[in-house]
Design an enzyme around this catalytic site. Structure first.
Site, short mmCIF file in Angstrom:
data_model
loop_
_atom_site.label_atom_id
_atom_site.label_comp_id
_atom_site.label_asym_id
_atom_site.label_seq_id
_atom_site.Cartn_x
_atom_site.Cartn_y
_atom_site.Cartn_z
CE LYS A 257 -25.08 3.90 22.43
NZ LYS A 257 -24.78 4.96 23.39
NE ARG B 82 -27.60 3.58 28.08
CZ ARG B 82 -26.52 3.11 28.71
NH1 ARG B 82 -25.34 3.17 28.13
NH2 ARG B 82 -26.62 2.58 29.90
N GLY C 279 -17.89 7.73 22.64
CA GLY C 279 -17.62 8.68 23.73
C GLY C 279 -17.64 10.14 23.32
CG MET D 74 -22.13 13.34 20.45
SD MET D 74 -23.31 13.02 19.18
CE MET D 74 -23.22 11.28 18.99
NE ARG E 33 -19.38 0.72 19.91
CZ ARG E 33 -19.13 1.73 20.70
NH1 ARG E 33 -19.84 2.82 20.62
NH2 ARG E 33 -18.17 1.68 21.61
CG HIS F 100 -11.60 7.50 24.78
ND1 HIS F 100 -10.59 8.41 24.61
CD2 HIS F 100 -12.63 7.89 23.99
CE1 HIS F 100 -11.01 9.32 23.77
NE2 HIS F 100 -12.24 9.04 23.38
NE ARG G 184 8.86 10.09 -13.22
CZ ARG G 184 7.91 9.71 -12.35
NH1 ARG G 184 8.17 8.74 -11.50
NH2 ARG G 184 6.74 10.31 -12.34
NE ARG H 178 10.09 9.85 -18.62
CZ ARG H 178 9.42 10.52 -17.66
NH1 ARG H 178 8.21 10.92 -17.88
NH2 ARG H 178 9.99 10.76 -16.51
CD GLU I 152 3.96 13.26 -19.88
OE1 GLU I 152 4.30 13.35 -18.70
OE2 GLU I 152 4.77 13.23 -20.83
CB SER J 62 1.41 5.41 -20.37
OG SER J 62 1.39 5.52 -18.97
CB THR K 102 -2.54 11.83 -14.40
OG1 THR K 102 -1.89 10.86 -13.58
CG2 THR K 102 -3.53 11.16 -15.32
CG ASN K 103 2.52 13.01 -11.95
OD1 ASN K 103 1.54 12.70 -11.28
ND2 ASN K 103 3.62 12.29 -11.98
CB CYS L 16 2.86 5.87 -15.65
SG CYS L 16 3.21 7.16 -16.85
CE1 TYR M 262 0.30 1.05 -17.20
CE2 TYR M 262 -0.46 -0.02 -19.21
CZ TYR M 262 0.31 0.93 -18.57
OH TYR M 262 1.09 1.79 -19.29
C1 PEP Z 1 3.50 12.39 -15.39
O1 PEP Z 1 3.64 13.51 -15.88
O2 PEP Z 1 2.44 11.99 -14.89
C2 PEP Z 1 4.63 11.45 -15.37
C3 PEP Z 1 4.48 10.22 -14.96
O3 PEP Z 1 5.84 11.93 -15.72
P1 PEP Z 1 6.76 12.82 -14.77
O4 PEP Z 1 6.13 12.83 -13.42
O5 PEP Z 1 8.08 12.19 -14.79
O6 PEP Z 1 6.71 14.12 -15.46
MG MG Z 2 5.37 13.85 -17.12
#
Ligand code: PEP
Ligand code: MG
Length: 926
Positions: free
Chosen positions: A32, A102, A111, A113, A346, A469, A576, A632, A777, A796, A799-800, A864, A884
């Protein structure tokens, strides 16, 4: 020595200190204060005043509520300068100057404060003002406001005590509006307010203007740590150590008669984004009256009729402010006896739809670049377009059956259902303790209600306008909201609402359509909308021009692939393939394959599954014509396809009991047969049981163990590919082998499968472009990707699993268990299954990509895991140079934008690394 106080026209001094970086100015003066100073610089009519810095607030709080040394002297100096400019004196009996105090933090917290108006009034100045202005009504209305605000803000007296007096006097005098009370009435109210003040604050109302200013400044500083401000910052992710500035501004009055007014406006529509100024105002009113929703406001368009000159000046100023700041502005103005004053500007809060439309239209108008437009829309805002809306059929049915309860202003879009809660505490308690979905219903909302609003699914109020508000907060947090439902009466005593002759008690279920502004009885079904919004389409198109990462989708079925494609996916990054085995006709065949004792039995079951799989894949190839499709191969352990051991034992016990009481021989034979089958199933399930199935016989290991199974899948893929090629489409299958940890296991499996692929193509007389690759993995795979790259032609990141195996924590159990505790205790800042752990998992990915491309230059690397749709993880993937990200179809639009953000941020970093003095380049940044 530090300077704590700056006059509005001292922006130059500040810039000498912090540079011409508006963000640094904002950090010091609050949003402000910085904008008031900027307005003063460009010649917008701003009442004279000064700002006490956020640094002063932090020093005050750190010292245990003591002003830092020298601050008060600076305030006095600034006050003198303001007095000189106005030709009035603070506390003077003949020509008194009144001030407002203010709050204003770096990030706007509407609002949350405190603010105190009309500082400087006391019995003596009131009398001299009556003499000067000749309007007792105005003077005592202003005086009672000071006592009321001072009482509530500085002394913590409940506002209701004051409001009840006004309501009573209005009743006694038989008037409806505050504005209809005369001077005598306000004088009496002022006296009563002083009494309330005395008895609840245990002291007299301070008559000394300087004491008023000191106490008000302290109160505003303290309000930085007030509950509602802390709640708001927690919800909005605003750091707690910024502090608030205090803006001391000369009072201008919108309640000086019929040629005075006060109002708020957005330079564009905050709900739809339409390029049309919108706002609310009140004639002959002051300050908070407009936003509080206590009085029914007028639409800004009426001001044009009522005060044409002031209106056209206001419009011009508002338009110039938008051009100057190159952003939609939320402005506050006062017209005092025909003279326009701008009190604040603002960046305006807006819905996701409005954010997108405004960004696109501003870029089209040439006000901002396409790049800026893309950066101005957040990934979460795009996500909002994919949020549920009510089914139109459900709304029609509800209307036809008389369940449309009421209509109001559609100030924050989206659909919400829940039980009515009539106050914020109950809304929060029901939502957090009982897991109920709640709609918070109030006459209007106040900053104190924010915790309830955050806990609720949606917000409904009987009063207030588009800039109330409730509307602002709902929009900011993406909560559907309908406000200004004037047909709705709320009875707090009987805890119920009334619309016409309908009575609905608290706890009943209602549905709120924030998009159309309608309220329905009962729960309506919802659907996820198609993202056909033309502005969003355009913005995402621009994002595509900036991003480097491809955006693919995880899709198992043709219908998912179609959705992904319509959202802009450029390939399937993960199908899958085992998901199809769980379907009704297939599961018995799959179980038969598991149970087979003889190779011929197994082959028979697989042969029966083949046509199903072929159709699955053909469907995907048809949809994804000429785009890559990564399939997969089977990943989970086999026991997942069998009934649970506990369930089987129970079923067997039941069957044996029924056998005891079986009457006929036929029944006995049938039961015996069933028992035999179940016993076989149980024996096989027990033989497949593993202590740690996630680290057991799954992925590539399973493919090596039962090569006939993965061979069948590969045959299905290539038969489908040849079939769809014959139909005239281009097919680009990529076969992905999961859970590799050592190159040798991949080699064994892939050689066999590739041979099967070649065989099918030879049989069919068709060659398709294909690839074989693997998922990364397991840390070992990441660390040896150079070896893996000798076999695999793409990788690929799953990452899970990679997160699970890197942390050594079970993804199925931890998220519901100790991981929550870890985050609560700050042991982990983020859930690593939601946001990639950059230091661990991310580092493995970096090594892996480097090794992969070292061994096989230009190797296709993607992701993935679920992280592929999460903006911060997407930024990391951009940094790692992946080709990707692949995510759920519903996240594809989000990923397109996040990938563009990542590319643009990278570009900016590269530029600023080359030009370190950019902030001081002379151009005023915005
Ligand atoms: C993973 O492990 O990231 C994956 C994509 O495979 P899933 O989740 O099917 O194990
Ligand atoms: Mg997996």
């Amino acid at each position: 020595m530090k300077k704590w106080v700056y006059l509005f026209d001292e922006l130059g001094i500040i810039e000498d200190r912090v540079g011409r970086d508006f963000e640094s100015v904002k950090a010091l003066l609050g949003g402000k204060g910085a904008n008031l100073a900027e307005m003063a610089r460009i010649g917008v009519p701003v009442p004279p005043g000064f700002t006490v810095t956020t640094e002063a607030c932090n020093a005050f709080l750190a010292a245990g509520m003591v002003f830092p040394e020298g601050m008060w002297e600076e305030v006095q100096g600034a006050l003198k300068a303001v007095e000189k400019r106005c030709g009035k004196k603070f506390g003077d009996r003949d020509n008194p100057l009144l001030l407002s105090c203010r709050s204003g933090a770096r990030t706007s917290m509407p609002g949350m404060m405190d603010t105190v108006l009309n500082i400087g009034m006391n019995d003596a100045t009131a009398q001299s003002m009556i003499k000067l202005i000749g309007d007792e009504r105005f003077v005592f209305d202003a005086y009672r406001r000071l006592i009321q605000m001072f009482g509530t803000v500085v002394m913590g007296i409940a506002d209701d005590l004051f409001e009840d007096v006004i309501t009573r006097v209005k009743r006694e005098r038989n008037v409806l509006n505050d504005g209809d009370l005369d001077g005598g009435a306000w004088k009496g109210i002022t006296a009563e307010f002083k009494g309330i003040f005395r008895s609840h604050a245990s002291r007299h109302f301070p008559e000394d203007p300087v004491e008023q200013l000191i106490l008000a400044t302290e109160a505003v500083f303290r309000s930085w740590n007030g509950k509602r401000a802390v709640d708001y910052r927690n919800a909005a992710g605003i750091p707690h150590d910024l502090g608030t500035a205090v803006n001391v501004v000369t009072m201008v009055f919108g309640n000086m008669g019929a040629d005075s007014a006060t109002g708020v406006a957005l330079t564009r529509n905050g709900t739809t984004g339409e390029n049309r100024i919108e706002g609310d105002y009140l004639t002959n009113a002051q300050g908070e009256d407009v936003v509080a929703g206590i009085r029914m406001t007028n639409d800004l368009s009426e001001l044009e009729r009522e005060m044409p000159r002031a209106y056209s000046e206001f419009r011009e100023v508002a338009e110039n402010l938008e051009k100057h700041f190159r952003e939609m502005q939320d402005v506050e103005f006062t017209i005092e006896k025909g003279k326009l004053w701008m009190l604040q500007t603002r960046d305006g809060k807006r819905t996701a739809q409005a954010a997108v439309r405004i960004a696109v239209e501003m870029a089209r108008e040439g006000l901002i670049t396409r790049e800026e437009a893309v950066k101005r829309v957040s990934a979460e805002q795009v996500d909002f377009f994919l949020h549920p809306q009510f089914e139109s059929a459900a709304m029609k049915a509800a209307r036809d059956s008389g369940n449309l309860l009421a209509e109001g202003l559609n100030v924050s879009p989206g659909a919400a259902c829940g039980v009515i809660a009539l106050d914020a505490d109950l809304a929060e308690a029901w939502a957090t303790n009982e897991g109920k979905k709640v709609i918070m219903v109030r006459p209007e909302t106040k900053p104190d209600d924010v915790h309830g609003m955050l806990a609720a699914e949606g917000i409904l109020t009987s009063r207030g306008g588009r800039t109330s508000h409730a509307a602002l907060v709902a929009r900011q947090f993406g909560k559907p909201a309908v406000v200004g439902v004037s047909s709705m009466e709320i009875d707090m005593n009987l805890r119920r609402i009334k619309v016409g002759d309908r009575v609905i008690t608290e706890g009943s279920v209602i549905s709120l359509d924030g998009t159309g502004g309608e309220v329905y009885l009962g729960e309506l079904s919802t659907k996820v909308p198609d993202i056909k919004d033309p502005w969003l389409m355009e913005l995402l198109g621009w994002a595509d021009d900036f991003r480097k990462l491809g955006v693919w989708a995880n899709a198992d079925y043709p219908r998912d692939a179609e959705r992904a494609l319509s959202y802009g996916a450029e390939g399937i990054g993960l199908c899958r393939s085992e998901h199809m085995f769980f379907e009704a006709e297939r599961l018995p065949l799959f179980q038969k394959m598991i149970m087979a004792d003889l190779p011929s039995e197994q082959q028979e079951a697989l042969g029966a599954l083949l046509p199903f799989q072929r159709e699955d894949f053909a469907g995907l190839f048809r949809v994804m014509d000429d785009l890559p499709v990564i399939i997969r191969l089977i990943d989970p352990p086999l026991h997942e396809f069998l009934p649970s051991i506990v369930g089987l034992i129970k079923e067997l016990a039941d069957l044996k009991l029924r056998l005891k009481h079986a009457g006929t021989m036929g029944d006995i034979d049938a039961l015996l047969l069933e028992i035999k089958e179940k016993e076989n199933l149980l024996a096989r399930a027990e033989s497949l049981r593993e202590e740690n199935p996630m680290l057991g016989l799954r992925g590539v290991r399973l493919g090596i163990h039962i090569p006939e199974l993965t061979s069948m899948q590969v045959r299905a893929i290539f038969e489908a590919a040849c079939m769809v090629t014959r139909e005239g489409k281009k097919v680009r299958p990529e076969v992905m082998i999961p859970l590799t940890s050592h190159v040798n296991e991949l080699r064994v499996q892939q050689e066999r499968l590739e041979a099967e692929a070649q065989k099918v193509m030879a049989e069919q007389g068709i060659t398709v472009d294909y690839k074989f690759g693997t998922m990364i993995e397991i840390p070992r795979a990441a660390l040896t990707t150079d070896e893996i790259a000798e076999v695999a032609s793409f990788i690929s990141f799953g990452t899970n699993d990679l997160t699970q195996t890197t942390f050594g924590i079970s993804r199925d159990d931890a998220e519901a268990g100790f991981l929550i505790e870890y985050m609560e205790k700050g042991i982990l800042k983020e859930n690593p299954f939601a946001v990639i752990d950059a230091a661990g998992v991310g580092e493995l990915m970096r090594i892996s990509v480097e090794k992969a491309r070292g061994a096989r230059p230009g190797m296709e690397c993607g992701i993935c895991g679920e992280h592929g749709g999460e903006p911060r993880s997407i930024a990391l993937c951009h940094e790692l140079g992946l080709n990707y990200v692949s995510c759920s179809p519903f996240r594809v639009p989000v990923a397109r934008l996040a990938a563009a953000h990542a590319a643009l941020t990278r570009r900016e970093k590269a530029v600023s690394a080359r030009e370190p003095s950019l902030d001081h380049s002379g151009e005023r940044p915005n």
